[in-house]
Design an enzyme around this catalytic site. Structure first.
Site, PDB file in Angstrom:
ATOM      1  CD  GLU A  99      -8.504   1.682 -10.125  1.00  0.00           C
ATOM      2  OE1 GLU A  99      -8.665   1.084 -11.334  1.00  0.00           O
ATOM      3  OE2 GLU A  99      -7.836   2.267 -10.338  1.00  0.00           O
ATOM      4  CE  LYS A 117      -2.124  -1.847 -15.483  1.00  0.00           C
ATOM      5  NZ  LYS A 117      -1.980  -1.046 -15.778  1.00  0.00           N
ATOM      6  CB  SER A 156      -2.883   0.903 -20.594  1.00  0.00           C
ATOM      7  OG  SER A 156      -2.102   1.424 -20.754  1.00  0.00           O
ATOM      8  CG  HIS A 169      -4.686  -8.565  11.307  1.00  0.00           C
ATOM      9  ND1 HIS A 169      -4.473  -7.608  12.129  1.00  0.00           N
ATOM     10  CD2 HIS A 169      -5.279  -9.735  12.055  1.00  0.00           C
ATOM     11  CE1 HIS A 169      -4.627  -7.794  13.287  1.00  0.00           C
ATOM     12  NE2 HIS A 169      -5.300  -9.581  12.925  1.00  0.00           N
TER      13      HIS A 169
END
Ligand code: ARG
Length: 461
Positions: free
Chosen positions: A287, A280, A274, A153
């Site tokens: 992704e 970043k 970024s 979970h």
């Protein structure tokens, strides 16, 4: 090619909707190989002369190198790869080119070409997955002792080792490879010689062309041979499951690299920055692996919908089988390679992993097991006692091993100092020696066994 029956040229829109050369040009090597096998067989059967077959073979070789060298002009007016090749062959060798299409049709031709193409995809995918497994097993061996939290979970559940987690993906990839290998067995029959749909009156030798092209045998039914696209569907189905596996791993990498979690770092090679936020480090590759899954499943869905309800035998709908599939296969290939690269380079943060493994009372089960083992308590009672102890620790805002023994004994007086030893994350993972469990020695054995198996596979080639 069918000028005999027609007086008008096709409408520009007709040409636009009908043309497939932009996609099926990728089948040129397979198309030429199949044509060479066909021509040689026609000659061996006395259907065309040996001299014509020789010239056809030479002409096809020339075309192969022209296309390979980027010196071939594909013509949209010629619709597809089959007619582009045949038309060039006529330019090169003259009228003998017209004999190549004896006893075959573009229907069995395209089915043969695409089977050969998908067979190559299957072999390349298998090799890429083997490399993925190799990277995983190597890292798993190195990380066999690294304790991290295991989740259910997405809540901290029990400590596991990072190596164990990596080895889970070796097993998934093994099943994927099994599915691809299985698909290959069913794919590997030759449609060539089924002709348009009914077979042919010429005395062809389908077993010979099948053998020449590395197929196990000719397909038994000519209608089935030209109308079957199971081999694409099955490969895409296996590819979809594989992509789903990769997307799950990719998602874990996204979670693990979040500063909120911080269990691993990706190398610069698999991270982007970024344009506005200098701090970043974005896990773009992970992704995109997660997202590429959409292309693969999309290709499967698309082709299922194309094929649904199609009557026998060949229908032009089936020309739509290639583009989505090729894009899906390319997406999967890239996803496997990107994951392999990330696995090779990623840097675990063992201190953070260890601390996180101890958070959330992850060793509560170990305490319950101790109560069962040492005090002979029924597991359900032990679960209850441990639950109350966890409740006390939570109330005091401390970890389980930080709770004073006296407080534990207030719940269960027989708990002794020895019980505290099982509360460490290291002893927790070390104790999980059941077959398939996370104990470091299990992980080492599994990783070594896999590395050996992969090496053996490589030697067998
Ligand atoms: N370009 C076609 C395809 O990909 C080749 C087969 C054409 N056959 C036909 N009967 N029009 O399916």
């Amino acid at each position: 090619m069918w000028g005999g029956r027609f007086t008008d040229r096709p409408d520009a829109i007709m040409e636009e909707i009908n043309v497939s050369i932009d996609v099926d040009r990728h089948l040129y090597a397979q198309d030429i190989a199949a044509s060479k096998a066909h021509a040689a067989m026609l000659a061996a059967q006395g259907i065309i002369t040996a001299n014509d077959a020789k010239n056809i073979g030479k002409g096809l070789d020339t075309i192969l190198s022209e296309i390979g060298a980027g010196k071939f002009t594909f013509k949209r007016a010629l619709e597809d790869i089959h007619m582009n090749v045949e038309s060039r062959l006529a330019e090169l060798i003259g009228p003998a080119a017209g004999r190549l299409h004896t006893a075959r049709s573009r229907n069995d031709q395209v089915a043969t070409d695409f089977r050969l193409y998908v067979r190559d995809v299957l072999d390349e995918t298998d090799a890429a997955l083997a490399a993925f497994q190799q990277a995983l097993a190597e890292r798993a061996l190195e990380q066999a002792d690294t304790v991290m939290p295991g989740f259910t979970h997405l809540q901290t559940a029990q400590p596991v080792t990072f190596g164990h987690h990596l080895m889970a993906y070796v097993e998934m990839a093994a099943r994927d490879r099994g599915r691809f290998q299985d698909a290959r067995k069913r794919l590997n029959e030759s449609p060539l010689g089924a002709a348009a749909l009914a077979g042919t009156s010429f005395p062809i030798d389908r077993a010979a062309t099948a053998k020449k092209l590395g197929f196990d045998r000719p397909m038994a039914n000519s209608l089935d041979a030209v109308s079957d696209r199971d081999f694409v569907l099955e490969t895409l189905a296996a590819a979809s499951i594989c992509a789903v596996h990769l997307s799950r791993f990719a998602e874990e990498i996204v979670i693990w690299t979040s500063p909120l979690v911080g269990l691993i770092r990706l190398s610069d090679k698999f991270t982007t920055g970024s344009s506005i936020m200098p701090q970043k480090r974005n896990p773009d590759a992970a992704e995109l692996v997660r997202a590429k899954t959409g292309r693969v499943i999309g290709a499967l869905n698309g082709l299922l919908i194309v094929m649904k309800g199609l009557p026998l035998a060949y229908q032009k709908d089936m020309q739509e089988d290639k583009q989505g599939a090729m894009e899906g296969f390319a997406a999967l290939s890239l996803a496997i390679r990107a994951m392999t690269g990330m696995v090779r380079d990623l840097v675990p943060e063992p201190d953070r992993m260890r601390a996180a493994a101890g958070e959330g009372y992850a060793t509560a089960t170990d305490l319950a097991d101790w109560l069962v083992r040492t005090l002979k308590m029924p597991f359900r009672d032990a679960h209850h006692v441990t639950g109350r102890i966890v409740g006390l620790a939570a109330k005091a805002g401390v970890a389980l091993h930080e709770l004073p023994l006296k407080e534990m004994q207030a719940v269960e007086p027989r708990i002794s100092k020895e019980a505290l030893a099982v509360l460490s994350v290291e002893s927790s993972v070390k104790s999980r020696t059941s077959y398939g469990g996370t104990a470091p020695k299990n992980v080492r054995a599994q990783a070594k066994a896999w590395l050996k198996r992969l090496e053996k596979e490589r030697k067998l080639g």
